[in-house]
Write an enzyme that holds these catalytic residues in place. Structure first.
Site, PDB file in Angstrom:
ATOM      1  N   SER A 199     -11.111   0.586   4.671  1.00  0.00           N
ATOM      2  CA  SER A 199     -10.803   1.058   2.549  1.00  0.00           C
ATOM      3  C   SER A 199     -11.711   0.799   2.180  1.00  0.00           C
ATOM      4  O   SER A 199     -12.107  -0.308   1.844  1.00  0.00           O
ATOM      5  CB  SER A 199      -9.352   1.980   2.775  1.00  0.00           C
ATOM      6  OG  SER A 199      -9.084   0.154   2.538  1.00  0.00           O
ATOM      7  N   HIS A 244      -9.380   3.410  -1.407  1.00  0.00           N
ATOM      8  CA  HIS A 244      -8.183   3.377  -1.428  1.00  0.00           C
ATOM      9  C   HIS A 244      -7.515   2.347  -2.347  1.00  0.00           C
ATOM     10  O   HIS A 244      -7.374   1.159  -2.981  1.00  0.00           O
ATOM     11  CB  HIS A 244      -8.038   2.613  -0.338  1.00  0.00           C
ATOM     12  CG  HIS A 244      -6.460   1.732  -0.135  1.00  0.00           C
ATOM     13  ND1 HIS A 244      -4.972   2.452  -0.365  1.00  0.00           N
ATOM     14  CD2 HIS A 244      -5.852   1.009   0.927  1.00  0.00           C
ATOM     15  CE1 HIS A 244      -3.765   2.152   0.346  1.00  0.00           C
ATOM     16  NE2 HIS A 244      -4.160   0.957   0.802  1.00  0.00           N
ATOM     17  N   GLY A 276       1.926  -3.925   3.527  1.00  0.00           N
ATOM     18  CA  GLY A 276       2.275  -5.288   3.443  1.00  0.00           C
ATOM     19  C   GLY A 276       3.704  -6.074   4.399  1.00  0.00           C
ATOM     20  O   GLY A 276       4.009  -4.874   3.390  1.00  0.00           O
ATOM     21  N   GLN A 313      -3.688  -8.669   5.523  1.00  0.00           N
ATOM     22  CA  GLN A 313      -4.210  -7.544   6.240  1.00  0.00           C
ATOM     23  C   GLN A 313      -5.252  -7.628   7.532  1.00  0.00           C
ATOM     24  O   GLN A 313      -5.678  -6.764   8.373  1.00  0.00           O
ATOM     25  CB  GLN A 313      -4.348  -6.300   5.197  1.00  0.00           C
ATOM     26  CG  GLN A 313      -5.463  -7.021   4.277  1.00  0.00           C
ATOM     27  CD  GLN A 313      -5.910  -5.560   3.476  1.00  0.00           C
ATOM     28  OE1 GLN A 313      -5.260  -4.631   3.801  1.00  0.00           O
ATOM     29  NE2 GLN A 313      -6.475  -6.186   2.293  1.00  0.00           N
ATOM     30  N   CYS A 322      -0.093   2.332   6.165  1.00  0.00           N
ATOM     31  CA  CYS A 322       1.087   0.659   6.913  1.00  0.00           C
ATOM     32  C   CYS A 322       0.534   0.309   4.902  1.00  0.00           C
ATOM     33  O   CYS A 322       0.188   0.129   4.717  1.00  0.00           O
ATOM     34  CB  CYS A 322      -0.537  -0.240   7.681  1.00  0.00           C
ATOM     35  SG  CYS A 322      -1.931   0.061   7.181  1.00  0.00           S
ATOM     36  N   CYS A 373       0.664  -0.937  -0.055  1.00  0.00           N
ATOM     37  CA  CYS A 373      -0.406   0.059  -0.297  1.00  0.00           C
ATOM     38  C   CYS A 373       0.918   1.190  -0.337  1.00  0.00           C
ATOM     39  O   CYS A 373       0.501   2.406  -0.227  1.00  0.00           O
ATOM     40  CB  CYS A 373      -1.104  -0.165   1.355  1.00  0.00           C
ATOM     41  SG  CYS A 373      -1.741  -1.090   1.049  1.00  0.00           S
ATOM     42  N   ARG A 392     -19.874   9.599   1.580  1.00  0.00           N
ATOM     43  CA  ARG A 392     -21.658   9.208   1.908  1.00  0.00           C
ATOM     44  C   ARG A 392     -22.339   9.712   3.349  1.00  0.00           C
ATOM     45  O   ARG A 392     -21.431   9.519   3.913  1.00  0.00           O
ATOM     46  CB  ARG A 392     -22.299   8.191   1.149  1.00  0.00           C
ATOM     47  CG  ARG A 392     -21.175   6.745   1.575  1.00  0.00           C
ATOM     48  CD  ARG A 392     -21.976   5.851   0.548  1.00  0.00           C
ATOM     49  NE  ARG A 392     -22.103   4.364   1.114  1.00  0.00           N
ATOM     50  CZ  ARG A 392     -19.940   3.770   0.471  1.00  0.00           C
ATOM     51  NH1 ARG A 392     -19.451   4.757  -0.171  1.00  0.00           N
ATOM     52  NH2 ARG A 392     -19.927   3.270   1.110  1.00  0.00           N
TER      53      ARG A 392
END
Length: 382
Positions: free
Chosen positions: A237, A338, A370, A157, A368, A89, A212
């Site tokens: 996310s 994301h 992986g 994760q 963060c 990420c 939203r």
């Protein structure tokens, strides 16, 4: 040491998976901000030294060095090489780090860095569960060395987020309240036009699709992602599509081309932590960065920490003592989405623009990744 300056930054809207940007080829998705970024400068594209993009799951339309291919798809010079970075990420943020290092080392003067991800085109596959679902072996199966160190426990994760929630004593109500705040901040930012300067409309989409109006009753009714877990789709996310690009330049390039720097790279670093918990590394990485700079978290005017899961940010807030009013002030990935390989560059783009809007000096970004990793970047508005 030579300085690395941020000259400009632009991004696409973040589209929800399967929605507004789903039919845009990843090359075209990345080409849009690249073309816009280069087009804003009175510099022949052949003058650029490199384009570096983050991207995860480099398969199919994202394979064969998407950075190089997107640059060419944007109609830019064939003379410029491209490199595609994969640090989970944090890929887009690491791309900015590599660009800054090239400029600060004196080996490059003009580098474009960013990220791209079409999660509509390529499904998420960086967990054992997803790997099994799509018929892939997870990356650890068959490794005797890995098994000797970590056994055969699930590396995911989703599991890591639950481990963090329990270690830091978080309950579902706290996670849901955090998610509500993310949406409320994002909606307020959209209403005030805070994202307008940084977004390049694409495929008829001019705003991020994720935010939203939160419905607490609906949020509370959602099932957990992991059986018996605390996180739901509302407190994690969103899977998304998007791209972003930043132009970094040396002092020599600024002088030669008459550029106006908007910020400078004040600090770059990365650290690792427990790969099983996976998502806690922003905590030690932030401490490491602040120590290296001789600054405190209170010296940071704004912080962007990726909202991969609510527990990640809430645990980080607890450990750092950061003021929540300075953190993800315009919402985060829970609301905005994301696009995994692009988010690092999206966060940097938004951080730059919000520092300018608010008049802050220092902005810190972390996320963060992986493998139990985290990047930290601090930029100084000029």
């Amino acid at each position: 040491m030579p300085e690395a300056y941020i000259i400009d930054a632009v991004r696409t809207p973040v589209g929800r998976r399967g929605k507004g940007l789903a039919q845009v080829h990843p090359l075209d998705l990345a080409a849009a901000p690249l073309r816009e970024l280069v087009g804003r400068q009175d510099i022949d594209s052949a003058e650029y030294d490199e384009v570096i993009l983050g991207c995860i799951d480099q398969l199919g339309p994202q394979a064969m060095d998407v950075a190089r291919n997107a640059w060419l798809a944007a109609g830019l010079s064939e003379d410029v090489p491209g490199t595609t970075v994969e640090r989970q990420c944090g890929s887009g943020q690491q791309a900015v780090h590599y660009a800054a290092q090239a400029v600060m080392s004196g080996t490059a003067d003009l580098v474009v860095a960013g990220g791209v991800q079409s999660m509509s085109a390529i499904p998420l596959s960086h967990s054992n569960r997803a790997a099994a679902e799509f018929g892939f072996a997870d990356p650890f199966t068959g490794s005797e060395s890995w098994a000797a160190r970590y056994g055969d426990q699930e590396i995911s994760q989703f599991r890591g987020a639950e481990m963090m929630a329990r270690q830091w004593g978080l309950d579902q109500d706290a996670l849901e309240e955090f998610a509500v705040r993310s949406h409320e901040r994002a909606l307020a930012a959209q209403a005030e036009g805070r994202f307008d300067r940084e977004i390049l409309p694409l495929a008829g989409l001019a705003a991020d699709e994720g935010p939203r109006t939160p419905d607490r009753a609906k949020i509370a009714s959602l099932p957990p992602i992991v059986e018996g877990g605390l996180h739901t789709a509302a407190t994690a996310s969103q899977m998304s599509d998007g791209a972003a690009a930043l132009l970094l330049a040396s002092e020599e390039a600024v002088r030669r081309h008459g550029l106006t720097p908007r910020a400078r790279i004040h600090h770059i670093s990365a650290r690792g932590a427990d790969p099983v918990m996976m998502l806690s590394a922003p905590i030690p990485a932030t401490a490491h960065a602040l120590d290296r700079m001789g600054l405190t978290i209170d010296d940071m005017d704004l912080v962007e920490i990726n909202e991969a899961f609510g527990a990640v940010v809430l645990a980080w807030l607890t450990e750092t003592g950061a003021d929540p009013a300075k953190v993800n002030v315009n919402g985060g990935a829970i609301a905005l989405g994301h696009p995994i390989g692009a988010t690092g560059a999206r966060l940097m783009t938004s951080l730059l623009h919000e520092l300018e809007r608010s008049g802050g000096r220092y902005g810190l970004q972390t996320m963060c990744e992986g493998g139990g990793q985290a990047n930290v970047t601090v930029i100084e508005r000029l």
